[in-house]
Design a protein around this motif. Structure first.
Motif, PDB file in Angstrom:
ATOM      1  N   ARG A 296      -9.620   3.243  -2.489  1.00 44.89           N
ATOM      2  CA  ARG A 296      -8.283   2.728  -2.161  1.00 44.89           C
ATOM      3  C   ARG A 296      -7.197   3.504  -2.908  1.00 44.89           C
ATOM      4  NH1 ARG A 296      -7.120  -1.858  -3.601  1.00 44.89           N
ATOM      5  NH2 ARG A 296      -9.021  -2.271  -4.751  1.00 44.89           N
TER       6      ARG A 296
ATOM      7  N   VAL B 103      -6.392   6.368  -0.766  1.00 45.91           N
ATOM      8  CA  VAL B 103      -5.558   5.970   0.371  1.00 45.91           C
ATOM      9  C   VAL B 103      -4.109   5.846  -0.108  1.00 45.91           C
ATOM     10  CG1 VAL B 103      -5.037   4.130   2.042  1.00 45.91           C
ATOM     11  CG2 VAL B 103      -7.419   4.801   1.610  1.00 45.91           C
TER      12      VAL B 103
ATOM     13  N   ASP C 205      -7.035   8.974   4.817  1.00 44.54           N
ATOM     14  CA  ASP C 205      -6.409   8.235   5.902  1.00 44.54           C
ATOM     15  C   ASP C 205      -6.931   6.796   5.912  1.00 44.54           C
ATOM     16  OD1 ASP C 205      -4.863   8.191   8.388  1.00 44.54           O
ATOM     17  OD2 ASP C 205      -6.823   7.818   9.285  1.00 44.54           O
ATOM     18  N   ALA C 206      -6.021   5.817   5.954  1.00 43.56           N
ATOM     19  CA  ALA C 206      -6.429   4.408   5.921  1.00 43.56           C
ATOM     20  C   ALA C 206      -7.334   4.078   7.104  1.00 43.56           C
ATOM     21  CB  ALA C 206      -5.195   3.505   5.922  1.00 43.56           C
TER      22      ALA C 206
ATOM     23  N   SER D  55     -11.046   2.126   7.376  1.00 41.31           N
ATOM     24  CA  SER D  55     -11.368   1.013   8.285  1.00 41.31           C
ATOM     25  C   SER D  55     -12.614   1.336   9.110  1.00 41.31           C
ATOM     26  CB  SER D  55     -10.204   0.747   9.248  1.00 41.31           C
ATOM     27  OG  SER D  55      -9.018   0.613   8.526  1.00 41.31           O
TER      28      SER D  55
END
Ligand SMILES: Nc1nc2c(ncn2[C@@H]2O[C@H](COP(=O)(O)OP(=O)(O)OP(=O)(O)O)[C@@H](O)[C@H]2O)c(=O)[nH]1
Ligand SMILES: [Mg+2]
Ligand SMILES: [Zn+2]
Length: 319
Positions: free
Chosen positions: A297, A300, A306-307, A311
């Motif tokens: 995190r 990110v 890239d977020a 995901s």
């Protein structure tokens, strides 16, 4: 100054013969900067660039010159300038996947021995060391593990036992670079003008060790963060130094989220970038959701990952 002290061997001289006939001079890349390379030659150090024609001929970024490469240079107009016309065949190449990209990046070339440096403080992380071992094994260089900051270790013997079991056949040395302890054991690795590279996370003491080997403050060093022993990314580019007693040594910036480049990688969903970052998470079983010290995190947040990829990774159930 002669290139011999940089490991210019008879074999390399033969590989260079064709370029010699073309009026080029041999050299070794000792520094890599945003705009130019520093190249050591028999006639001193030159500031060199790669012409567009040479860059365009490279299929992969890792084929371009990097620190440690032996190259053929052509002197260019202007005092101390040159162009790099060719890279000679490499005896070894440490290559990683550039962070966040699908391109291989050369860390160092023609390295004989790679010191994988780890801190015996809060930095110690076996999974990360195993990634470095894979990188070195794929390179053709010999891996050696250097467990530094012995003065801060409560359990050095346990860690050495764990490393020895995890990496059979790999020498493990314990050092205290700040005070200079244990470094004498490492000196024989330079025998025969060999080239050594130091790799590891930021703050483990790579530059401190280099300064000890050189006997001068050649590289800047900086205190690590108190709460988690992480370094501050003090060294920002790769640089080679000659050791007075023989041999060459390369300092490298601390790596986070190390990804190993493998030409034979499967094309299955590739989350190796996230898996590499995860080795830096505070908790080994981190779910990258709300845990403290989550390196994924943090990447990110820093715009390095890239977020959407995180995901997709979470959705894949790999973690
Ligand atoms: N206690 C202790 N501290 C050490 C030792 N070796 C290095 N350090 C300290 O650790 C900090 C980081 O050292 P550096 O040499 O800058 O680390 P580095 O690996 O070059 O870090 P980057 O350049 O960021 O990759 C400095 O404050 C050093 O003085 C050691 O053996 N014991
Ligand atoms: Mg450093
Ligand atoms: Zn995490």
């Amino acid at each position: 100054m002669s290139l011999a002290v940089y490991g210019w061997t008879e074999e390399r001289r033969r590989a260079f013969a064709a370029f010699q006939a073309d009026g080029l001079a041999p050299g070794r890349v000792v520094g890599e900067h945003r705009t130019h390379y520093q190249v050591a030659t028999d006639n001193g150090e030159l500031s060199a660039v790669t012409p567009g024609r040479v860059r365009n001929a490279a299929h992969l970024r890792s084929e371009l010159p990097g620190v440690g490469d032996f190259v053929a240079v052509r002197p260019a107009p202007g005092e101390g300038n040159a162009t790099i016309e060719a890279v000679l065949p490499r005896s070894s190449a440490l290559i990683r996947k550039a962070s966040g990209k699908e391109t291989p990046q050369l860390l160092a070339a023609n390295v004989d021995v790679a010191f994988i440096v780890t801190g015996l403080d809060g930095d110690y992380n076996l999974a990360r060391i195993q990634r470095f071992l894979t990188l070195v094994r794929e390179s053709g260089a010999r891996p050696v593990i250097v467990a530094n900051k012995a003065d801060l270790a409560g359990n050095a013997a346990d860690i050495v036992a764990e490393l020895t079991a995890a990496a059979p056949g790999v020498a493990v040395h314990v050092t205290g670079a700040r005070a200079g302890s244990g470094l004498g054991e490492l000196v024989p690795y330079f025998d025969g003008n060999r080239t050594i590279v130091l790799i590891g996370s930021s703050g483990v003491g790579k530059s401190t060790m280099i300064n000890q080997f050189l006997g001068r403050a050649a590289q800047e060093t900086q205190e690590v963060r108190g709460h988690d022993s992480r370094g501050r990314h003090t060294t920002t580019h790769r640089q080679m130094f000659l050791r007075a007693g023989g041999g060459a040594i390369i300092d490298t910036p601390g790596m986070r989220g190390l990804e190993v480049w493998s030409a034979s990688e499967a094309s299955a969903p590739d989350f190796s970038d996230i898996e590499a970052l995860a080795t830096d998470c505070k908790f080994r079983n981190c779910g990258h959701k709300s845990e403290p010290g989550c390196a994924v995190r943090m990447a990110v947040a820093a715009g390095e990952l890239d977020a959407g990829r995180l995901s997709a990774y979470s959705a894949s159930g790999r973690r």
